[in-house]
Design a protein around this motif. Structure first.
Motif, PDB file in Angstrom:
ATOM      1  N   ARG A 105       0.835  -1.210   0.000  1.00 17.81           N
ATOM      2  CA  ARG A 105       0.000   0.000   0.000  1.00 17.81           C
ATOM      3  C   ARG A 105       0.862   1.250   0.000  1.00 17.81           C
ATOM      4  N   TRP A 106       1.874   1.266   0.852  1.00 10.18           N
ATOM      5  CA  TRP A 106       2.677   2.483   1.015  1.00 10.18           C
ATOM      6  C   TRP A 106       3.808   2.594   0.001  1.00 10.18           C
ATOM      7  N   GLY A 107       4.284   1.477  -0.529  1.00  7.74           N
ATOM      8  CA  GLY A 107       5.427   1.518  -1.451  1.00  7.74           C
ATOM      9  C   GLY A 107       5.003   1.509  -2.911  1.00  7.74           C
ATOM     10  N   PHE A 108       3.835   0.897  -3.198  1.00  5.33           N
ATOM     11  CA  PHE A 108       3.384   0.793  -4.592  1.00  5.33           C
ATOM     12  C   PHE A 108       2.047   1.491  -4.830  1.00  5.33           C
ATOM     13  N   GLY A 109       1.526   2.148  -3.782  1.00  6.72           N
ATOM     14  CA  GLY A 109       0.295   2.929  -3.981  1.00  6.72           C
ATOM     15  C   GLY A 109      -0.956   2.095  -4.172  1.00  6.72           C
ATOM     16  N   TRP A 110      -0.984   0.860  -3.666  1.00  6.49           N
ATOM     17  CA  TRP A 110      -2.210   0.050  -3.740  1.00  6.49           C
ATOM     18  C   TRP A 110      -3.161   0.521  -2.645  1.00  6.49           C
ATOM     19  N   SER A 111      -4.469   0.574  -2.954  1.00  5.42           N
ATOM     20  CA  SER A 111      -5.398   1.000  -1.893  1.00  5.42           C
ATOM     21  C   SER A 111      -5.697  -0.154  -0.943  1.00  5.42           C
ATOM     22  N   VAL A 112      -5.521  -1.397  -1.419  1.00  4.31           N
ATOM     23  CA  VAL A 112      -5.747  -2.577  -0.575  1.00  4.31           C
ATOM     24  C   VAL A 112      -4.592  -3.539  -0.795  1.00  4.31           C
ATOM     25  N   GLY A 113      -4.060  -4.094   0.283  1.00  7.54           N
ATOM     26  CA  GLY A 113      -2.932  -5.024   0.159  1.00  7.54           C
ATOM     27  C   GLY A 113      -3.370  -6.386  -0.362  1.00  7.54           C
ATOM     28  N   PRO A 114      -2.411  -7.229  -0.825  1.00  7.27           N
ATOM     29  CA  PRO A 114      -2.771  -8.523  -1.424  1.00  7.27           C
ATOM     30  C   PRO A 114      -3.416  -9.506  -0.434  1.00  7.27           C
ATOM     31  N   PHE A 115      -2.923  -9.553   0.817  1.00  8.50           N
ATOM     32  CA  PHE A 115      -3.560 -10.451   1.794  1.00  8.50           C
ATOM     33  C   PHE A 115      -4.953  -9.943   2.162  1.00  8.50           C
ATOM     34  N   GLU A 116      -5.104  -8.618   2.268  1.00  4.58           N
ATOM     35  CA  GLU A 116      -6.434  -8.047   2.562  1.00  4.58           C
ATOM     36  C   GLU A 116      -7.424  -8.426   1.462  1.00  4.58           C
ATOM     37  N   THR A 117      -6.945  -8.354   0.206  1.00  6.20           N
ATOM     38  CA  THR A 117      -7.805  -8.675  -0.939  1.00  6.20           C
ATOM     39  C   THR A 117      -8.259 -10.134  -0.876  1.00  6.20           C
ATOM     40  N   TRP A 118      -7.286 -11.010  -0.631  1.00  3.40           N
ATOM     41  CA  TRP A 118      -7.570 -12.444  -0.547  1.00  3.40           C
ATOM     42  C   TRP A 118      -8.605 -12.717   0.555  1.00  3.40           C
ATOM     43  N   GLN A 119      -8.374 -12.148   1.726  1.00  2.00           N
ATOM     44  CA  GLN A 119      -9.260 -12.402   2.861  1.00  2.00           C
ATOM     45  C   GLN A 119     -10.673 -11.875   2.588  1.00  2.00           C
ATOM     46  N   ALA A 120     -10.765 -10.666   1.992  1.00  2.00           N
ATOM     47  CA  ALA A 120     -12.086 -10.068   1.724  1.00  2.00           C
ATOM     48  C   ALA A 120     -12.864 -10.876   0.686  1.00  2.00           C
ATOM     49  N   ALA A 121     -12.127 -11.556  -0.214  1.00  2.00           N
ATOM     50  CA  ALA A 121     -12.792 -12.303  -1.296  1.00  2.00           C
ATOM     51  C   ALA A 121     -13.206 -13.710  -0.845  1.00  2.00           C
ATOM     52  N   GLY A 122     -12.944 -14.031   0.442  1.00  2.00           N
ATOM     53  CA  GLY A 122     -13.306 -15.358   0.961  1.00  2.00           C
ATOM     54  C   GLY A 122     -12.065 -16.233   1.033  1.00  2.00           C
ATOM     55  N   TRP A 123     -11.437 -16.273   2.215  1.00  2.00           N
ATOM     56  CA  TRP A 123     -10.117 -16.914   2.347  1.00  2.00           C
ATOM     57  C   TRP A 123     -10.084 -18.340   1.809  1.00  2.00           C
ATOM     58  N   SER A 124     -10.999 -19.193   2.310  1.00  2.00           N
ATOM     59  CA  SER A 124     -10.867 -20.620   1.973  1.00  2.00           C
ATOM     60  C   SER A 124     -11.280 -20.906   0.532  1.00  2.00           C
ATOM     61  N   GLN A 125     -12.259 -20.157   0.030  1.00  2.00           N
ATOM     62  CA  GLN A 125     -12.681 -20.369  -1.367  1.00  2.00           C
ATOM     63  C   GLN A 125     -11.537 -20.016  -2.334  1.00  2.00           C
ATOM     64  N   ILE A 126     -10.901 -18.843  -2.097  1.00  2.00           N
ATOM     65  CA  ILE A 126      -9.780 -18.436  -2.963  1.00  2.00           C
ATOM     66  C   ILE A 126      -8.642 -19.454  -2.858  1.00  2.00           C
ATOM     67  N   ALA A 127      -8.343 -19.881  -1.621  1.00  2.00           N
ATOM     68  CA  ALA A 127      -7.261 -20.863  -1.424  1.00  2.00           C
ATOM     69  C   ALA A 127      -7.541 -22.125  -2.242  1.00  2.00           C
ATOM     70  N   GLN A 128      -8.802 -22.557  -2.227  1.00  2.00           N
ATOM     71  CA  GLN A 128      -9.199 -23.760  -2.966  1.00  2.00           C
ATOM     72  C   GLN A 128      -8.972 -23.558  -4.470  1.00  2.00           C
ATOM     73  N   TRP A 129      -9.396 -22.397  -4.994  1.00  2.00           N
ATOM     74  CA  TRP A 129      -9.229 -22.115  -6.428  1.00  2.00           C
ATOM     75  C   TRP A 129      -7.753 -22.058  -6.824  1.00  2.00           C
ATOM     76  N   VAL A 130      -6.946 -21.427  -5.963  1.00  2.00           N
ATOM     77  CA  VAL A 130      -5.509 -21.339  -6.264  1.00  2.00           C
ATOM     78  C   VAL A 130      -4.924 -22.760  -6.306  1.00  2.00           C
ATOM     79  N   LYS A 131      -5.328 -23.593  -5.340  1.00  2.00           N
ATOM     80  CA  LYS A 131      -4.843 -24.977  -5.289  1.00  2.00           C
ATOM     81  C   LYS A 131      -5.240 -25.726  -6.571  1.00  2.00           C
ATOM     82  N   GLU A 132      -6.485 -25.536  -7.017  1.00  2.00           N
ATOM     83  CA  GLU A 132      -6.949 -26.204  -8.251  1.00  2.00           C
ATOM     84  C   GLU A 132      -6.079 -25.791  -9.438  1.00  2.00           C
ATOM     85  N   ASP A 133      -5.769 -24.490  -9.518  1.00  2.00           N
ATOM     86  CA  ASP A 133      -4.933 -24.006 -10.632  1.00  2.00           C
ATOM     87  C   ASP A 133      -3.517 -24.581 -10.567  1.00  2.00           C
TER      88      ASP A 133
END
Length: 798
Positions: free
Chosen positions: A377-405
């Motif tokens: 957020r502070w070094g690259f000007g992102w309004s939301v960090g990558p872990f925050e994004t993952w968690q907000a989008a549903g932690w376990s569902q995203i983890a499952q999709w990443v695992k499938e890929d």
């Protein structure tokens, strides 16, 4: 508690970063000496002197006030090493070569004072390797301190210890960086490129890789990966051009040379398209061409297939832009993953790659997930960090999709997600919780730092999902409606926070200010005007709310506006003569009526990034909330019996040309801030300093200023200024309507058609302001400017 007071800083290396770090020290009133090699020809300190000259030309400006460039002391390594003995902090910022750095360290080490901190601003070299050859005593006081470019504006500083750095050294430095220089500090581990560049450059490489795979052009990728994702609007390729493709190549090479056993290693090579550009000397913005090239007025883009530049400007597909507008992250990610559109598939792929990467590397590169989010957020000007994004989008569902890929071979590497992603509390809650953020190396949730400096931040930067007090609802609400909230935190100070868009001032805010002063006089030590988004780049106030005044204007014409202007003037005068101190906590834009509100406070506490000015001429009006009256009052007080006109020129010129300060420091030299107004460097400390100031004023027996008559320059001042305006109009520098506006401003600040030396009241000047404002509202040229501004947001020249 031991005070670590930095009396003087030495910066070694007058390159782009070194010179700008020195400039920011001067902004913060920290004496600094800038070193470089002795010049082969001309004055011995020629290299440093040229670097300092260059600081005055850079945009965005590294110095809050250009005149302060002369405060940087100049030195070279041959004649001036003895100066180091008087420095408490020494920051090395020379080129990224281990051998050069070691040579310099040998030279300077004997001259470093016994309790000074020595730090390197390297962006990726090993801090432990840099410290090789130091005696244990110096090693214990050595660390990495990585500023981001440009250092005045980028909030992030990474702090990297060696295995032997004493913990209190890091605490002292973090305190200085946070409070004095206004930074957000993240502690990184000593791994190549630390946190932000490691994750950020990986993200750029993954984006280039996926863009080629999905056949997307650079302009489409930049439209997809910029503001639409809440990131820097320059997107991916334009950012690379700005940073410099050679610099990017250099950072990639560090990863290639040092990360052979990283599962993502195959990606750490300079992409062919980038290598070809660097070979041709097309290094981005500094050479006039990179992924983009300006041809005449047109910005062309590089075509990967042919290596030629072609017309640019392509945008994201409508359907994908619609997916990105979805407010619910769970729905957004589901739509992205299920879409057959190649742009949506590309977006899912770059998110998946980022999630995969930060999960695999969390235990080695950072203490916890929060530090990775803050770094991005502070070094690259992102309004939301990558872990925050993952968690907000549903932690376990995203983890499952990443695992499938990963399992189906779609990911960048077949390295599995670490077990902790699917286990225990993380599987249930994610990485950010009320008790802290997850640390993979400790297998525990770690709370935020409890250094005393953070007690100055009533609302610290937070990650989504952590225990957070929302400044919009914190404390005890005394009164709230759609325009304002009056509240307190049991600390004897009443706070008024504006809730309107851009905090514009309409009827509701005027009533709120009146109510706030009445409440504060009953039982508080002061009233502070502070907005909840002050630390996140919000405006203090963008001025009077013209939009909401439109219906009254349409119905009753210009005259119908008279009571509104009168109310605005009255409330500001009430602030000026309030019986309790009213402190304006200014950050961001303070324009027009916002500037006037601040001018009438008992005192101002301003963030260094405050952009202040009376800009009414842009919409064909003159200031009418007492801004011109204040210019006349301040000129009279400053003149102390000398020719008032000399002191009036600044106030007149500022208003007539709609000058806006580029920093709080410049606002002081423009007269918008007074000499004893306070400038704060960390926006998260603004509220604390404003409240402390209000209480101190009350405790010192605050009394409102006495109302006093003002001596004005009258016809003599007005005619003198008008003479200059006539020349500008006749020379074609300003339009006839600009001349009219300038003449009206000159009339008001001079006190009007009276003899030189006449004595008038503040009300006399306010009446002139209001009369001129109402007259202009009925002027067709002014109406053109107002409509133009409302429709396009840009000033109309007519």
């Amino acid at each position: 508690m031991s005070n670590f007071i930095v009396k003087k800083v030495a910066v070694l290396g007058a390159g782009v970063m070194g010179a700008q770090i020195a400039a920011h020290c001067v902004n913060a009133k920290v004496p600094v000496v800038l070193f470089d090699l002795p010049a082969k020809e001309g004055p011995k300190n020629g290299i440093v002197l040229r670097a300092i000259e260059n600081l005055k030309k850079l945009s965005p400006a590294p110095l809050g006030n250009k005149d302060d460039a002369s405060l940087i002391e100049v030195a070279n390594y041959e004649d001036n090493l003895d100066v180091l003995a008087g420095c408490d902090l020494i920051i090395e910022a020379i080129a990224e070569r281990m051998d050069w750095k070691h040579d310099l360290y040998k030279k300077v080490a004997p001259h470093i004072a016994p309790n000074a901190i020595f730090a390197s601003n390297t962006s990726g070299l090993s801090i432990n390797k840099l410290a090789e050859g130091f005696d244990d005593e110096l090693k214990a006081r050595f660390c990495g301190v990585h500023f981001f470019n440009p250092p005045r504006y980028m909030h992030l500083v990474e702090l990297i210890p060696t295995t032997g750095t004493r913990p209190e050294i890091l605490d002292q430095l973090e305190t200085f960086l946070t409070s004095t220089l206004g930074k957000g500090v993240v502690r990184a581990k000593d791994t190549p490129n630390f946190i932000a560049n490691r994750v950020g450059i990986f993200g750029m490489l993954a984006t280039i890789h996926e863009a080629e795979k999905f056949g997307l052009s650079v302009d489409v990728v930049d439209d997809l990966t910029g503001a639409k994702l809440g990131r820097a609007k320059s997107g991916t390729f334009r950012t690379a051009d700005v940073v410099g493709l050679d610099t990017m190549g250099h950072v990639i090479k560090t990863m290639q040379d040092t990360l052979q056993d990283d599962p993502f290693f195959s990606l750490y090579k300079t992409p062919d398209v980038l290598a070809k550009l660097i070979e041709k000397g097309a290094l981005g913005q500094k050479t006039g061409g990179g992924f983009y090239k300006k041809v005449g007025k047109e910005i062309q883009r590089l075509d990967f297939a042919t290596g030629e530049y072609v017309a640019g400007g392509a945008k994201a597909a409508d359907i994908v832009a619609r997916i990105l507008k979805e407010k619910d992250p769970v729905k957004k990610f589901k739509a992205m993953r299920e879409s057959t559109n190649p742009q949506a598939q590309f977006l899912w792929a770059i998110f998946r790659d980022a999630f995969h990467y930060i999960a695999v590397h969390l235990d080695t590169i950072a203490d916890n997930a929060r530090d990775i989010d803050f770094a991005m957020r502070w070094g690259f000007g992102w309004s939301v960090g990558p872990f925050e994004t993952w968690q907000a989008a549903g932690w376990s569902q995203i983890a499952q999709w990443v695992k499938e890929d990963i399992d189906s071979g779609k990911a960048l590497t077949n390295a599995p997600l670490p077990a902790w992603v699917f286990e225990g509390q993380v599987a249930e809650k994610g990485v950010h919780t009320a008790e802290g953020s997850y640390s993979a190396s400790k297998n525990a949730y770690v709370p935020a730092s409890d250094l005393p400096v953070y007690q100055r931040q009533q609302f610290r930067a937070k990650v989504a999902g952590s225990a957070t007090t929302d400044p919009k609802t914190a404390g005890t609400t005394v009164f709230e409606d759609e325009s304002v909230r009056l509240w307190h935190a049991d600390d004897e100070v009443l706070v008024i926070s504006l809730k309107t868009k851009m905090h514009v001032i309409g009827e509701g805010v005027v009533k709120g200010l009146q109510r706030g002063m009445a409440e504060a006089e009953k039982g508080y030590k002061g009233l502070v005007i502070w907005n909840t988004d002050a630390a996140e780049g919000g405006a203090f106030s963008a001025g009077a709310d013209l939009q909401s005044a439109m219906p009254a204007f349409m119905m009753g014409g210009a005259k119908a506006m008279d009571p509104m202007v009168r109310d605005l003037q009255n409330v500001f005068m009430q602030m000026k003569y309030s019986n309790i101190p009213v402190v304006a906590a200014v950050a961001g834009l303070a324009l027009g009526g916002g500037c006037e509100m601040m001018l009438h406070a008992s005192k101002r506490v301003a963030s260094i990034e405050s952009y202040i000015g009376l800009v009414e001429v842009g919409v064909g009006l003159v200031p009418a909330g007492g801004g011109l009256k204040e210019a006349a009052v301040r000129a009279f007080l400053e003149a102390k019996g000398n020719d008032i006109l000399q002191f009036l020129k600044t106030g007149f010129t500022n208003a007539a040309t709609a000058q806006v300060s580029k920093s709080a420091l410049e606002a002081k030299s423009m007269g918008y801030l007074k000499e004893d107004d306070v400038i704060v460097f960390n926006p998260y400390e603004l509220l604390h300093v404003a409240k402390t100031t209000a209480r101190a004023m009350f405790d010192a027996g605050y009394r409102a200023p006495m109302r006093r008559p003002i001596t004005v320059t009258g016809r003599y001042g007005w005619a003198t200024i008008r003479g200059q305006l006539v020349n500008m109009r006749d020379g074609g520098f300003i339009s006839a309507h600009d001349y009219k506006l300038g003449d009206m401003i000159a009339e008001i600040v001079s006190g009007g058609d009276v003899d030189q030396g006449s004595v008038v009241s503040e009300q006399w000047l306010l009446d002139m302001e209001r009369k001129a404002f109402i007259e202009l509202l009925g002027n067709p040229k002014t109406q053109e400017r107002i409509m133009g501004m409302m429709q396009t947001g840009k000033p109309v020249r007519n």
